[in-house]
Structure formats: C-alpha cells, structure tokens
Design a protein around this motif. Structure first.
Motif, PDB file in Angstrom:
ATOM      1  N   THR A   1      -5.400   8.080   7.691  1.00 61.23           N
ATOM      2  CA  THR A   1      -4.183   8.633   8.295  1.00 61.23           C
ATOM      3  C   THR A   1      -3.188   8.943   7.190  1.00 61.23           C
ATOM      4  O   THR A   1      -2.633  10.010   7.177  1.00 61.23           O
ATOM      5  CB  THR A   1      -3.501   7.753   9.369  1.00 61.23           C
ATOM      6  N   GLY A   2      -2.976   8.056   6.260  1.00 62.33           N
ATOM      7  CA  GLY A   2      -2.214   8.334   5.059  1.00 62.33           C
ATOM      8  C   GLY A   2      -0.723   8.505   5.204  1.00 62.33           C
ATOM      9  O   GLY A   2      -0.021   8.534   4.214  1.00 62.33           O
ATOM     10  N   TYR A   3      -0.190   8.627   6.407  1.00 65.94           N
ATOM     11  CA  TYR A   3       1.240   8.830   6.612  1.00 65.94           C
ATOM     12  C   TYR A   3       1.792   9.901   5.672  1.00 65.94           C
ATOM     13  O   TYR A   3       2.672   9.649   4.854  1.00 65.94           O
ATOM     14  CB  TYR A   3       2.014   7.520   6.422  1.00 65.94           C
ATOM     15  N   PRO A   4       1.270  11.140   5.749  1.00 61.75           N
ATOM     16  CA  PRO A   4       1.643  12.157   4.754  1.00 61.75           C
ATOM     17  C   PRO A   4       3.137  12.479   4.727  1.00 61.75           C
ATOM     18  O   PRO A   4       3.715  12.611   3.642  1.00 61.75           O
ATOM     19  CB  PRO A   4       0.823  13.382   5.153  1.00 61.75           C
TER      20      PRO A   4
ATOM     21  N   ALA B   1       1.335   3.956  -3.051  1.00 62.15           N
ATOM     22  CA  ALA B   1       0.928   5.346  -2.799  1.00 62.15           C
ATOM     23  C   ALA B   1       2.084   6.309  -3.032  1.00 62.15           C
ATOM     24  O   ALA B   1       1.888   7.405  -3.572  1.00 62.15           O
ATOM     25  CB  ALA B   1       0.405   5.484  -1.381  1.00 62.15           C
TER      26      ALA B   1
ATOM     27  N   THR C   1       5.043   9.561   3.052  1.00 63.14           N
ATOM     28  CA  THR C   1       4.858   9.464   1.604  1.00 63.14           C
ATOM     29  C   THR C   1       5.539  10.612   0.867  1.00 63.14           C
ATOM     30  O   THR C   1       6.124  10.402  -0.194  1.00 63.14           O
ATOM     31  CB  THR C   1       3.366   9.408   1.231  1.00 63.14           C
TER      32      THR C   1
ATOM     33  N   ASP D   1       0.827  -1.206   0.000  1.00 60.70           N
ATOM     34  CA  ASP D   1       0.000   0.000   0.000  1.00 60.70           C
ATOM     35  C   ASP D   1       0.860   1.255   0.000  1.00 60.70           C
ATOM     36  O   ASP D   1       0.631   2.189  -0.769  1.00 60.70           O
ATOM     37  CB  ASP D   1      -0.904   0.050   1.236  1.00 60.70           C
TER      38      ASP D   1
ATOM     39  N   GLY E   1      -0.347   8.980  -4.162  1.00 62.54           N
ATOM     40  CA  GLY E   1      -1.674   8.870  -3.570  1.00 62.54           C
ATOM     41  C   GLY E   1      -1.631   8.767  -2.056  1.00 62.54           C
ATOM     42  O   GLY E   1      -0.608   9.007  -1.421  1.00 62.54           O
ATOM     43  N   VAL E   2      -2.782   8.420  -1.497  1.00 59.54           N
ATOM     44  CA  VAL E   2      -2.918   8.229  -0.051  1.00 59.54           C
ATOM     45  C   VAL E   2      -3.211   6.750   0.178  1.00 59.54           C
ATOM     46  O   VAL E   2      -4.188   6.234  -0.359  1.00 59.54           O
ATOM     47  CB  VAL E   2      -4.058   9.104   0.508  1.00 59.54           C
ATOM     48  N   PRO E   3      -2.380   6.053   0.974  1.00 63.36           N
ATOM     49  CA  PRO E   3      -2.561   4.614   1.120  1.00 63.36           C
ATOM     50  C   PRO E   3      -3.858   4.216   1.813  1.00 63.36           C
ATOM     51  O   PRO E   3      -4.534   3.314   1.378  1.00 63.36           O
ATOM     52  CB  PRO E   3      -1.351   4.162   1.915  1.00 63.36           C
ATOM     53  N   HIS E   4      -4.230   4.865   2.894  1.00 63.62           N
ATOM     54  CA  HIS E   4      -5.469   4.584   3.629  1.00 63.62           C
ATOM     55  C   HIS E   4      -5.649   5.702   4.645  1.00 63.62           C
ATOM     56  O   HIS E   4      -4.792   6.576   4.750  1.00 63.62           O
ATOM     57  CB  HIS E   4      -5.455   3.197   4.282  1.00 63.62           C
TER      58      HIS E   4
END
Length: 106
Positions: free
Chosen positions: A43-46, A33, A49, A29, A38-41
């Motif tokens: 929360t997205g861990y900005p 991303a 990423t 994921d 993109g955003v994995p899920h």
C-alpha cells in the motif's frame, strides 16, 4: 477557530520523536521511508510519504518533523470540519428564514 484550537493542542502535545505507545509499529517504517524516499510496505501510503517529505525542511529531528506534520494535518482536518459545520448551519438557518418570509400570512 476549531483548526487553530486543534493546532495549539496538537503542537503542544506532539511527541518529540518516535513513540511505541499504543502499538505504534508503523512509525519507524514510515519515517524511514519518508526520509529515504522509499516505500514502507505494500500500500505504501504514497500521498502521506510524498507530502510529508516537505516537512523534512523543518530544523528538527526527522521524527519530530513528521510528528509536527501529522499534527498539522490533524489540525487542518479539524478546521475544515468546523468550517463545514458552520456553512451547513448557515444553510439550514437561511432556509428557515426564507421559508418564513415566503409563507402566506395568517
């Protein structure tokens, strides 16, 4: 010095690609991303990423480049921890030396 030692170990032992060992379900994921922006899920861990997107310029498979990125951040953390311990120990020893100089003679 601890950061260099950690870097040598991390870079030598980093996986060559995605690994599913130890329940590593997020690896695919996160790699997808980062490559696609993109955003994995949720929360997205900005920060993860965005910063690791810079490691995609390495001439390697994206999964390998991201493993090396994780190794780099781990080594950096170990190095900063080592420097912090060193500075803290200097502070303690400096206090002891100053206290012994300021103590009245017996």
């Amino acid at each position: 010095m601890p950061g260099l030692a950690a870097a040598l170990v991390y870079f030598k032992t980093a996986a060559a690609g995605l690994t599913w060992r130890l329940g590593g379900d997020d690896g695919g994921d996160l790699a997808t991303a980062i490559v696609l922006g993109g955003v994995p899920h949720p929360t997205g861990y900005p920060l993860y990423t965005l910063i690791n997107h810079l490691f995609l310029v390495l001439p390697a498979d994206p999964a390998r480049a991201l493993n090396l990125a994780s190794a780099f951040w781990g080594a950096l953390g170990a190095g900063l921890f080592g420097v912090t311990l060193y500075l803290f120990s200097l502070t303690i020893f400096e206090r002891e030396r100053l206290a012994s100089r300021l103590a009245p003679p017996d």
